[in-house]
Design an enzyme around this catalytic site. Structure first.
Site, PDB file in Angstrom:
ATOM      1  N   SER A 150      28.094 137.527 -28.902  1.00 18.85           N
ATOM      2  CA  SER A 150      28.954 138.706 -28.785  1.00 18.85           C
ATOM      3  C   SER A 150      28.350 139.828 -29.624  1.00 18.85           C
ATOM      4  O   SER A 150      27.215 140.208 -29.391  1.00 18.85           O
ATOM      5  CB  SER A 150      30.394 138.368 -29.214  1.00 18.85           C
ATOM      6  OG  SER A 150      31.263 139.446 -28.956  1.00 18.85           O
ATOM      7  N   THR A 151      29.065 140.346 -30.614  1.00 20.47           N
ATOM      8  CA  THR A 151      28.576 141.466 -31.414  1.00 20.47           C
ATOM      9  C   THR A 151      27.242 141.137 -32.067  1.00 20.47           C
ATOM     10  O   THR A 151      27.104 140.127 -32.750  1.00 20.47           O
ATOM     11  CB  THR A 151      29.600 141.820 -32.510  1.00 20.47           C
ATOM     12  OG1 THR A 151      30.873 142.012 -31.917  1.00 20.47           O
ATOM     13  CG2 THR A 151      29.184 143.086 -33.245  1.00 20.47           C
ATOM     14  N   MET A 192      32.108 138.279 -33.080  1.00 22.77           N
ATOM     15  CA  MET A 192      33.458 138.216 -33.629  1.00 22.77           C
ATOM     16  C   MET A 192      34.307 137.215 -32.858  1.00 22.77           C
ATOM     17  O   MET A 192      34.109 137.008 -31.663  1.00 22.77           O
ATOM     18  CB  MET A 192      34.121 139.589 -33.540  1.00 22.77           C
ATOM     19  CG  MET A 192      33.558 140.612 -34.483  1.00 22.77           C
ATOM     20  SD  MET A 192      34.469 142.159 -34.360  1.00 22.77           S
ATOM     21  CE  MET A 192      33.613 143.124 -35.600  1.00 22.77           C
ATOM     22  N   ASP A 238      35.223 132.542 -29.605  1.00 21.96           N
ATOM     23  CA  ASP A 238      34.737 132.083 -28.310  1.00 21.96           C
ATOM     24  C   ASP A 238      33.475 131.243 -28.469  1.00 21.96           C
ATOM     25  O   ASP A 238      32.590 131.563 -29.258  1.00 21.96           O
ATOM     26  CB  ASP A 238      34.450 133.287 -27.393  1.00 21.96           C
ATOM     27  CG  ASP A 238      34.104 132.852 -25.977  1.00 21.96           C
ATOM     28  OD1 ASP A 238      34.730 131.895 -25.486  1.00 21.96           O
ATOM     29  OD2 ASP A 238      33.195 133.464 -25.380  1.00 21.96           O
ATOM     30  N   HIS A 272      29.193 138.611 -24.377  1.00 16.91           N
ATOM     31  CA  HIS A 272      30.314 139.519 -24.173  1.00 16.91           C
ATOM     32  C   HIS A 272      29.774 140.939 -23.989  1.00 16.91           C
ATOM     33  O   HIS A 272      29.010 141.433 -24.818  1.00 16.91           O
ATOM     34  CB  HIS A 272      31.256 139.499 -25.373  1.00 16.91           C
ATOM     35  CG  HIS A 272      31.820 138.135 -25.662  1.00 16.91           C
ATOM     36  ND1 HIS A 272      32.433 137.827 -26.854  1.00 16.91           N
ATOM     37  CD2 HIS A 272      31.870 137.005 -24.911  1.00 16.91           C
ATOM     38  CE1 HIS A 272      32.838 136.564 -26.829  1.00 16.91           C
ATOM     39  NE2 HIS A 272      32.492 136.036 -25.662  1.00 16.91           N
TER      40      HIS A 272
END
Length: 357
Positions: free
Chosen positions: A167-168, A282, A285, A194
């Site tokens: 993600s991030t 973050m 998941d 993501h």
């Protein structure tokens, strides 16, 4: 008695006064946010970042003079800040610039709103403000991996398929991992990164430039090929069915694409011949899916705190005991290759796990 926290100071960078006004109005509806400055070009953005030292910068990409990636690179070298790209995704050049921006140090890509309904616009603004508040908690300078020896894989573990969740901070991490994998990788690699709808195709183009592996959007029902990297279609989750074929399904909410659903499907279809890793990001998941892979006897690991932009997702995986410990980002490609070196992908059930032919 609670101590009042200082406001999150934001610099808005956009060459459109109308858009800058709108962003300012939407952001300041959040009581924790204060817009401390605005810039209409890249050079001014660099100057104001140095003078104002904002907590977070929202950055357009197609700017006069110094473009978005150039401004981000200058800011990160002179006065590092948390940067969120807020840009239209209609043009290919804008999409590709977005991933150049990520390479330069931006944390997230957010598409500009393409709505006229006032309530939808306010909803988008609330989401943007929420992202700004989350980003304000991220360390300004990403920590680099310390020299470390990656732990060995479980004895005898060899996988037929591998899933990666991020993600991030994920796109640059993926670029590092994919750049180190050889064209002879003997298994398919599935990615759940993501990403805002509209940016997936640009990410695929960008990553294709840094790896010898073919990178593509998966097609529903296709047989997954060894040495190929697969992403889901925008707004979809990527899964594998019992026959070992790619399956795309519309996201049902939550992180998109879902790392949990992808890894759960790998564990179900391939059992101990599945592998997975959770990278920077973050939230949580990927942790539940990685645990399923581990319970099936597959190979699992996660990125360590020192090399993660955000340690949330890897930490969740470790705390859930989906894996024993984090590994440096620099070791991830080696561990993926090590996990599958002697198990060429067959597209069918192998002893102890794997889908039927």
């Amino acid at each position: 008695m609670s101590v009042k926290r200082p406001p999150i100071r934001v610099l808005v960078v956009d060459d459109s006064p109308t858009m800058a006004n709108m962003l300012t109005a939407l952001l300041t509806e959040e009581p924790r946010i204060e817009v401390v400055g605005r810039a209409g070009d890249g050079n001014r953005a660099v100057q104001l970042a140095r003078l104002l030292r904002p907590d977070v910068i929202t950055m357009d990409l197609l700017l006069p003079g110094l473009d978005g990636p150039g401004a981000i690179a200058a800011i990160m070298s002179q006065s590092p800040a948390r940067i969120l790209v807020v840009s239209a995704v209609a043009e290919q050049r804008g999409v590709d610039l977005g991933f150049q921006a990520m390479s330069a140090g931006a944390l997230e890509l957010i598409g500009k709103p393409n709505v006229t309904n006032a309530e939808e616009l306010r909803r988008w603004g609330r989401d943007l403000a929420h992202s700004v508040c989350l980003m304000a908690e991220v360390p300004v300078i990403s920590r680099r991996a310390r020299a470390a020896v990656a732990p060995p894989l479980p004895s005898g573990a060899r996988v037929d398929i591998f899933g990666v969740v991020a993600s991030t901070g994920g796109p640059p991490a993926l670029a590092e991992v994919l750049s180190k994998l050889p064209r002879s990788l003997p298994v398919p690699l599935l990615i759940a990164q993501h990403i805002t709808v509209g940016f997936t195709q640009g990410m695929v183009r960008w990553l294709s430039q840094v790896t010898p592996l073919p990178v593509a959007i998966a097609k529903d029902g296709e047989r997954l090929e060894p040495g190929h990297v697969y992403f889901p279609l925008d707004g979809h989750d990527l899964l594998v069915d019992a026959a070992g074929l790619a399956r795309l399904q519309l996201s049902r909410g939550g992180p998109c694409p879902s790392g949990d659903l992808m890894l759960l499907s790998l564990a179900s279809a391939f059992g101990r011949r599945s592998g997975g890793v959770v990278l920077t990001g973050m939230g949580e998941d990927g942790a539940r899916g990685l645990l399923a892979v581990r319970k099936a006897g597959g190979v699992t690991f996660s990125q360590d705190e020192a090399s993660s932009v955000v340690f949330g997702m890897p930490r969740a995986a470790i705390e859930l005991k989906a894996t024993d410990q984090g590994v440096p980002l620099a070791s991830v490609a080696e561990l993926i290759l090590q996990s599958c070196t002697f198990a060429p992908f067959r597209g069918g059930r192998t002893e102890g796990g794997g889908p039927p032919r």
